[in-house]
Design a protein around this motif. Structure first.
Motif, mmCIF file in Angstrom:
data_model
loop_
_atom_site.group_PDB
_atom_site.id
_atom_site.type_symbol
_atom_site.label_atom_id
_atom_site.label_comp_id
_atom_site.label_asym_id
_atom_site.label_seq_id
_atom_site.Cartn_x
_atom_site.Cartn_y
_atom_site.Cartn_z
ATOM 1 N N GLY A 95 -1.606 -1.995 12.583
ATOM 2 C CA GLY A 95 -2.194 -1.650 13.890
ATOM 3 C C GLY A 95 -2.076 0.193 13.362
ATOM 4 N N LEU A 96 -2.142 0.574 12.254
ATOM 5 C CA LEU A 96 -1.914 1.916 11.670
ATOM 6 C C LEU A 96 -3.217 2.123 11.307
ATOM 7 C CD1 LEU A 96 -0.560 5.008 11.095
ATOM 8 C CD2 LEU A 96 0.209 3.862 9.156
ATOM 9 N N THR A 97 -4.152 1.320 10.173
ATOM 10 C CA THR A 97 -4.935 1.633 9.975
ATOM 11 C C THR A 97 -6.388 1.327 10.820
ATOM 12 O OG1 THR A 97 -4.681 -0.294 8.068
ATOM 13 C CG2 THR A 97 -6.719 -0.315 9.000
ATOM 14 N N VAL A 98 -5.698 0.337 12.315
ATOM 15 C CA VAL A 98 -6.885 1.147 13.271
ATOM 16 C C VAL A 98 -6.132 2.462 14.224
ATOM 17 C CG1 VAL A 98 -6.668 0.096 16.027
ATOM 18 C CG2 VAL A 98 -6.533 -1.606 14.171
ATOM 19 N N ASN A 99 -5.636 2.555 14.408
ATOM 20 C CA ASN A 99 -5.003 4.365 15.331
ATOM 21 C C ASN A 99 -5.433 5.131 13.662
ATOM 22 O OD1 ASN A 99 -3.235 4.605 17.760
ATOM 23 N ND2 ASN A 99 -3.357 2.587 16.632
ATOM 24 N N PHE A 126 -2.981 -7.748 11.204
ATOM 25 C CA PHE A 126 -2.687 -8.291 10.181
ATOM 26 C C PHE A 126 -2.202 -7.068 8.967
ATOM 27 C CE2 PHE A 126 -6.706 -10.518 7.445
ATOM 28 C CZ PHE A 126 -6.853 -9.590 6.476
ATOM 29 N N VAL A 127 -1.640 -8.144 7.825
ATOM 30 C CA VAL A 127 -1.164 -7.226 6.645
ATOM 31 C C VAL A 127 -2.209 -7.291 5.353
ATOM 32 C CG1 VAL A 127 0.920 -7.049 8.175
ATOM 33 C CG2 VAL A 127 0.746 -9.279 6.526
ATOM 34 N N ALA A 128 -1.144 -6.757 4.696
ATOM 35 C CA ALA A 128 -1.810 -6.790 3.181
ATOM 36 C C ALA A 128 -2.066 -8.220 2.493
ATOM 37 C CB ALA A 128 -1.123 -5.940 2.721
ATOM 38 N N ILE A 156 -5.006 1.965 3.502
ATOM 39 C CA ILE A 156 -5.104 3.574 4.161
ATOM 40 C C ILE A 156 -3.659 3.202 5.145
ATOM 41 C CG2 ILE A 156 -6.292 3.152 6.638
ATOM 42 C CD1 ILE A 156 -8.301 1.913 5.497
ATOM 43 N N GLN A 157 -2.923 2.382 5.089
ATOM 44 C CA GLN A 157 -1.797 2.276 5.706
ATOM 45 C C GLN A 157 -0.845 3.159 5.463
ATOM 46 O OE1 GLN A 157 -0.165 -1.529 6.215
ATOM 47 N NE2 GLN A 157 -2.163 -2.431 6.838
ATOM 48 N N GLN A 158 -0.592 2.946 3.990
ATOM 49 C CA GLN A 158 0.485 3.657 3.217
ATOM 50 C C GLN A 158 -0.325 5.543 3.124
ATOM 51 O OE1 GLN A 158 2.678 2.499 1.218
ATOM 52 N NE2 GLN A 158 3.438 4.412 1.363
ATOM 53 N N ALA A 159 -1.002 5.291 2.861
ATOM 54 C CA ALA A 159 -1.676 6.915 2.818
ATOM 55 C C ALA A 159 -1.376 7.658 3.970
ATOM 56 C CB ALA A 159 -3.162 7.293 2.655
ATOM 57 N N ALA A 160 -1.936 7.423 5.348
ATOM 58 C CA ALA A 160 -1.649 7.338 6.752
ATOM 59 C C ALA A 160 0.284 7.658 7.063
ATOM 60 C CB ALA A 160 -1.852 6.762 7.990
ATOM 61 N N TYR A 161 0.713 6.490 6.861
ATOM 62 C CA TYR A 161 2.049 6.303 6.815
ATOM 63 C C TYR A 161 2.777 7.628 6.219
ATOM 64 C CZ TYR A 161 6.634 5.125 7.880
ATOM 65 O OH TYR A 161 7.861 4.700 8.550
#
Length: 440
Positions: A215-219, A13-15, A409-414
């Motif tokens: 998937g990165l949001t999930v992890n 599920f992408v932005a 979330i994805q940007q910060a985590a990445y």
């Protein structure tokens, strides 16, 4: 996992495009609320006759069989499958377009569990009185919560999903380890012991899904929750600039720093990580239940068939916390024949239909008793750890502007995993960003 040098199916599920977010806001208000403080009120579920089911592409090949079972006994209320693209974002886009056009082309929507708040707040789906779902109390409670917005029911969970830890049982046994790890420290220690074995040379310690996508949001969510934190607190406010969230994120960043998480894992989605484990390149893998059948295949495609086990995810001080996946069935607000629609949803949610579905597809059911079925447990040995995973699972943030939130979330985590931004700074920046996005 305090890593040393020893070494979330479901649809991504992408932005969403900003234009769609603006459209959603225009339809439901800036915070998505309606006059009653919680989306649409429960309308009368009236009208009988043919309906449609809007679903992502059926890669299992079994959905039409399920619909045939309904149609055979309901010749005047048949359901027609409206198959949408395989990509989750494209599915959502078509559902949003249908809803904003107030079209009755879709009756029942097969919705990713993270869409409920947005669709309910914008009144794109109908509130369902709980007494209209007689078996609701027999479904796993965490799955039922995915179908609620502001404590009101807007769907019925049909399939679920929980993260699992796949591990090389043969290598742990060779290292004298009898049980899979329950904590990150246990996992690290196991990697150290296995790496000292001749058979463990060159095998990576751990991987999940770390590409910049859903998937990165999930992890990330699992790491934070497993360290005792929450991305969004019980008060509905962002909660990532905390010691717990930092501890979770640092487990991942330390893994990349030390090499315990292979560098290549920054590009891993579900399939890339599955192939790495299946090819014998990883000792531990976080992934969904669908991996089990592929890794256990005896047709020569898996190098770990008969050599691996499955356990709940590890955490900081004990068993970890999975992000909750799965799909709910909801009724489109503009649909006709809603009485037929709720009957059909109850049919698909029944124990009989869910059992038939897992037998054919291995998709996780939401009916609690099926996890204790002896025959299913023999066929799917991962059901016990999966039930534990789902039982303690936490949903990803239940917010109206989910597309923007998951992108942030994805940007910060990445950025943190890529060593572009220190973890503490990444979380501080994310807190500020989420405060501007989460207003309900």
């Amino acid at each position: 996992m305090r890593f040393e040098r020893s070494h979330t199916r479901k649809a991504a599920f992408v932005a969403v495009a900003s234009s769609l977010v603006l459209l959603a806001s225009a339809c439901g208000g800036d915070d998505g609320s309606s006059g009653d403080g919680g989306g649409s009120t429960a309308g009368a579920l009236e009208g009988r006759g043919p309906i449609t089911l809007a679903s992502g592409k059926d890669t299992s090949g079994n959905l039409q069989n399920q619909l045939n079972a309904w149609n055979a006994s309901h010749p005047n209320e048949k359901v027609e499958l409206k198959e949408l693209p395989e990509d989750a974002d494209a599915q959502r886009q078509q559902m949003v377009q249908n809803a904003t056009a107030k079209s009755d082309a879709y009756s029942v929507l097969v919705m990713d569990v993270v869409w409920t708040s947005e669709f309910a707040a914008n009144q794109w789906i109908t509130q369902i009185p709980e007494d209209k779902v007689p078996d609701l109390g027999k479904l796993l409670k965490p799955t039922v919560e995915t179908a609620k917005y502001r404590d009101k029911l807007y769907g019925v969970p049909i399939t679920s999903d929980g993260g699992l830890l796949y591990y090389r049982k043969d290598l742990l046994t060779a290292a004298g380890i009898t049980d899979p790890p329950k904590t990150w420290a246990d996992l690290t220690a196991a990697c150290q012991k296995v790496s000292a074995l001749p058979a463990g040379k060159g095998i990576g310690c751990y991987a999940g899904q770390f590409e910049k996508y859903e998937g990165l949001t999930v992890n990330f969510s699992e790491a934070v929750n497993s360290a005792g934190g929450k991305i969004v607190g019980d008060d509905g406010k962002p909660n990532v600039d905390t010691p717990e969230a930092l501890a979770g994120l640092e487990e991942l960043t330390n893994g990349f720093k030390t090499g315990a998480i292979p560098k290549a894992a920054i590009t891993y989605k579900e399939e890339e990580s599955r192939r790495a484990f299946q090819d014998g390149k990883l000792l531990f893998l976080r992934n969904w239940p669908y991996v089990y059948a592929k890794a256990a295949a005896t047709d020569g495609t898996s190098k770990v068939a008969g050599k691996f086990g499955v356990a709940p995810l590890p955490g900081k001080d004990g068993t970890g916390v999975s992000s909750l996946g799965g799909h709910d069935y909801a009724i489109a607000s503009s649909a006709k024949n809603k009485a037929t629609a709720i009957d059909f949803i109850n049919f698909m949610a029944s124990e009989e239909r869910q059992k038939a579905n897992i037998e054919k597809t291995s998709q996780a059911p939401t009916w609690a008793s099926l996890y204790d079925d002896p025959g299913l447990n023999k066929q799917f040995p991962y059901l016990a750890p999966l039930k534990a995973s789902i039982g303690s699972a936490q949903p990803r943030p239940k917010v109206v502007k989910y597309g923007d939130v998951t992108a942030a979330i994805q940007q910060a985590a990445y950025d943190a995993l890529s060593a572009k931004t220190p973890p503490k700074q990444a979380l501080s920046d994310l807190q500020t960003k989420l405060q501007s996005l989460i207003t309900q």
